[in-house]
Design a protein around this motif. Structure first.
Motif, PDB file in Angstrom:
ATOM      1  N   ARG A 104     -12.931  -6.032   4.271  1.00 20.84           N
ATOM      2  CA  ARG A 104     -12.685  -6.609   3.096  1.00 20.84           C
ATOM      3  C   ARG A 104     -12.199  -5.394   1.620  1.00 20.84           C
ATOM      4  N   SER A 105     -13.691  -4.478   1.851  1.00 17.52           N
ATOM      5  CA  SER A 105     -13.959  -3.044   1.335  1.00 17.52           C
ATOM      6  C   SER A 105     -12.617  -1.998   1.585  1.00 17.52           C
ATOM      7  N   SER A 106     -12.220  -2.166   1.742  1.00 14.82           N
ATOM      8  CA  SER A 106     -10.623  -1.389   2.526  1.00 14.82           C
ATOM      9  C   SER A 106      -9.139  -1.974   2.277  1.00 14.82           C
ATOM     10  N   TRP A 107      -9.135  -3.174   1.750  1.00 21.16           N
ATOM     11  CA  TRP A 107      -8.409  -4.199   1.658  1.00 21.16           C
ATOM     12  C   TRP A 107      -7.406  -3.376   0.724  1.00 21.16           C
ATOM     13  N   TYR A 108      -7.490  -2.832  -0.112  1.00 18.85           N
ATOM     14  CA  TYR A 108      -7.028  -2.146  -1.184  1.00 18.85           C
ATOM     15  C   TYR A 108      -5.975  -0.898  -0.842  1.00 18.85           C
ATOM     16  N   ASP A 109      -6.679   0.135   0.625  1.00 14.47           N
ATOM     17  CA  ASP A 109      -5.785   1.124   0.973  1.00 14.47           C
ATOM     18  C   ASP A 109      -4.863   1.308   1.472  1.00 14.47           C
ATOM     19  N   LEU A 110      -3.791   1.337   1.024  1.00 13.28           N
ATOM     20  CA  LEU A 110      -2.241   1.076   1.659  1.00 13.28           C
ATOM     21  C   LEU A 110      -1.795   1.484   2.953  1.00 13.28           C
ATOM     22  N   HIS A 111      -2.893   3.276   3.392  1.00 14.53           N
ATOM     23  CA  HIS A 111      -2.867   3.814   4.651  1.00 14.53           C
ATOM     24  C   HIS A 111      -3.466   2.913   5.908  1.00 14.53           C
ATOM     25  N   GLN A 112      -4.033   1.397   5.457  1.00 14.62           N
ATOM     26  CA  GLN A 112      -4.194   0.794   6.753  1.00 14.62           C
ATOM     27  C   GLN A 112      -3.340  -0.207   7.088  1.00 14.62           C
ATOM     28  N   TYR A 113      -2.071  -0.850   6.561  1.00 22.72           N
ATOM     29  CA  TYR A 113      -1.589  -1.445   6.852  1.00 22.72           C
ATOM     30  C   TYR A 113      -0.296  -0.731   7.764  1.00 22.72           C
ATOM     31  N   HIS A 114       0.176  -1.728   8.753  1.00 28.63           N
ATOM     32  CA  HIS A 114       1.013  -1.354   9.948  1.00 28.63           C
ATOM     33  C   HIS A 114       2.840  -2.013   9.186  1.00 28.63           C
ATOM     34  N   TYR A 115       2.758  -2.611   8.373  1.00 31.15           N
ATOM     35  CA  TYR A 115       4.374  -3.051   8.444  1.00 31.15           C
ATOM     36  C   TYR A 115       4.284  -2.935   6.580  1.00 31.15           C
ATOM     37  N   TRP A 116       5.748  -2.650   6.409  1.00 29.34           N
ATOM     38  CA  TRP A 116       6.748  -3.106   5.410  1.00 29.34           C
ATOM     39  C   TRP A 116       7.471  -3.863   5.193  1.00 29.34           C
ATOM     40  N   GLY A 117       7.471  -4.607   3.778  1.00 34.72           N
ATOM     41  CA  GLY A 117       8.927  -4.945   3.427  1.00 34.72           C
ATOM     42  C   GLY A 117       9.686  -4.063   2.672  1.00 34.72           C
ATOM     43  N   GLN A 118      11.082  -4.250   2.274  1.00 33.56           N
ATOM     44  CA  GLN A 118      11.452  -3.409   1.846  1.00 33.56           C
ATOM     45  C   GLN A 118      11.109  -3.294   0.017  1.00 33.56           C
ATOM     46  N   GLY A 119      11.097  -4.258  -0.812  1.00 31.25           N
ATOM     47  CA  GLY A 119      10.272  -4.304  -1.759  1.00 31.25           C
ATOM     48  C   GLY A 119      11.315  -5.114  -2.628  1.00 31.25           C
ATOM     49  N   THR A 120      10.656  -5.245  -4.071  1.00 30.05           N
ATOM     50  CA  THR A 120      11.337  -6.436  -4.675  1.00 30.05           C
ATOM     51  C   THR A 120      10.901  -5.989  -6.246  1.00 30.05           C
ATOM     52  N   LEU A 121      11.591  -5.665  -7.582  1.00 30.06           N
ATOM     53  CA  LEU A 121      11.989  -5.323  -8.195  1.00 30.06           C
ATOM     54  C   LEU A 121      11.111  -6.039  -9.501  1.00 30.06           C
ATOM     55  N   VAL A 122      10.211  -5.987 -10.524  1.00 30.40           N
ATOM     56  CA  VAL A 122       9.521  -6.861 -11.168  1.00 30.40           C
ATOM     57  C   VAL A 122      10.371  -5.900 -12.029  1.00 30.40           C
ATOM     58  N   THR A 123      10.451  -6.292 -13.916  1.00 36.80           N
ATOM     59  CA  THR A 123      10.249  -5.974 -15.053  1.00 36.80           C
ATOM     60  C   THR A 123      10.165  -6.270 -15.923  1.00 36.80           C
ATOM     61  N   VAL A 124       9.363  -6.255 -16.689  1.00 36.56           N
ATOM     62  CA  VAL A 124       9.011  -7.206 -17.810  1.00 36.56           C
ATOM     63  C   VAL A 124       9.151  -6.446 -19.216  1.00 36.56           C
ATOM     64  N   SER A 125       9.850  -6.942 -19.611  1.00 34.76           N
ATOM     65  CA  SER A 125      10.609  -6.274 -20.937  1.00 34.76           C
ATOM     66  C   SER A 125       8.781  -6.562 -23.010  1.00 34.76           C
ATOM     67  N   SER A 126       8.712  -6.052 -23.476  1.00 37.02           N
ATOM     68  CA  SER A 126       8.167  -7.089 -24.855  1.00 37.02           C
ATOM     69  C   SER A 126       8.599  -7.077 -25.383  1.00 37.02           C
TER      70      SER A 126
END
Length: 126
Positions: A104-126
């Motif tokens: 669990r202490s390594s869950w933050y490490d992106l290099h430990q993940y094998h599959y990635w999605g394409q991403g979705t943009l979140v924009t928060v306006s002030s």
């Protein structure tokens, strides 16, 4: 495509969004699924992760108490409920999955993940 992220959009500060990460059955059977984000001009960073076998999700300090990660096995989907959004949450959000267990202490490490999605943009306006 093994991971499909969706649900991003434009929202005002204080608002909410719910992201979805839908996987193929084979990919969803992987133990660990995480959400990462990449703010404009910055590196990709950990947001949250959930394990099929470990009972307690993990969150980045910056989102604790505002974001909730969950999984629906029947739909092969992992969600990220985001509340009280701030302009600093603006980023492209990616979901990722890992084959096999990870301490669990390594869950933050992106290099430990094998599959990635394409991403979705979140924009928060002030």
């Amino acid at each position: 495509v093994q991971l499909q992220a969706s649900g991003g959009g434009l929202v005002q500060a204080g608002g909410s969004l719910k992201l979805s990460c839908t996987a193929t059955a084979r990919t969803f059977s992987n133990d660990l699924t995480g959400w990462f984000r990449q703010p404009p001009g910055k590196e990709r960073e950990f947001v949250a992760a959930i394990s099929r076998t470990h009972g307690i999700p993990s969150y980045a300090d910056s989102v604790k108490g505002r974001f909730t990660i969950s999984r629906d096995s029947a739909k092969n989907t992992v969600y990220l409920q985001m509340l009280s959004l701030e302009p600093e949450d603006t980023a492209v959000y990616f979901c990722a999955a890992r084959r096999g267990r990870l301490v669990r202490s390594s869950w933050y490490d992106l290099h430990q993940y094998h599959y990635w999605g394409q991403g979705t943009l979140v924009t928060v306006s002030s």
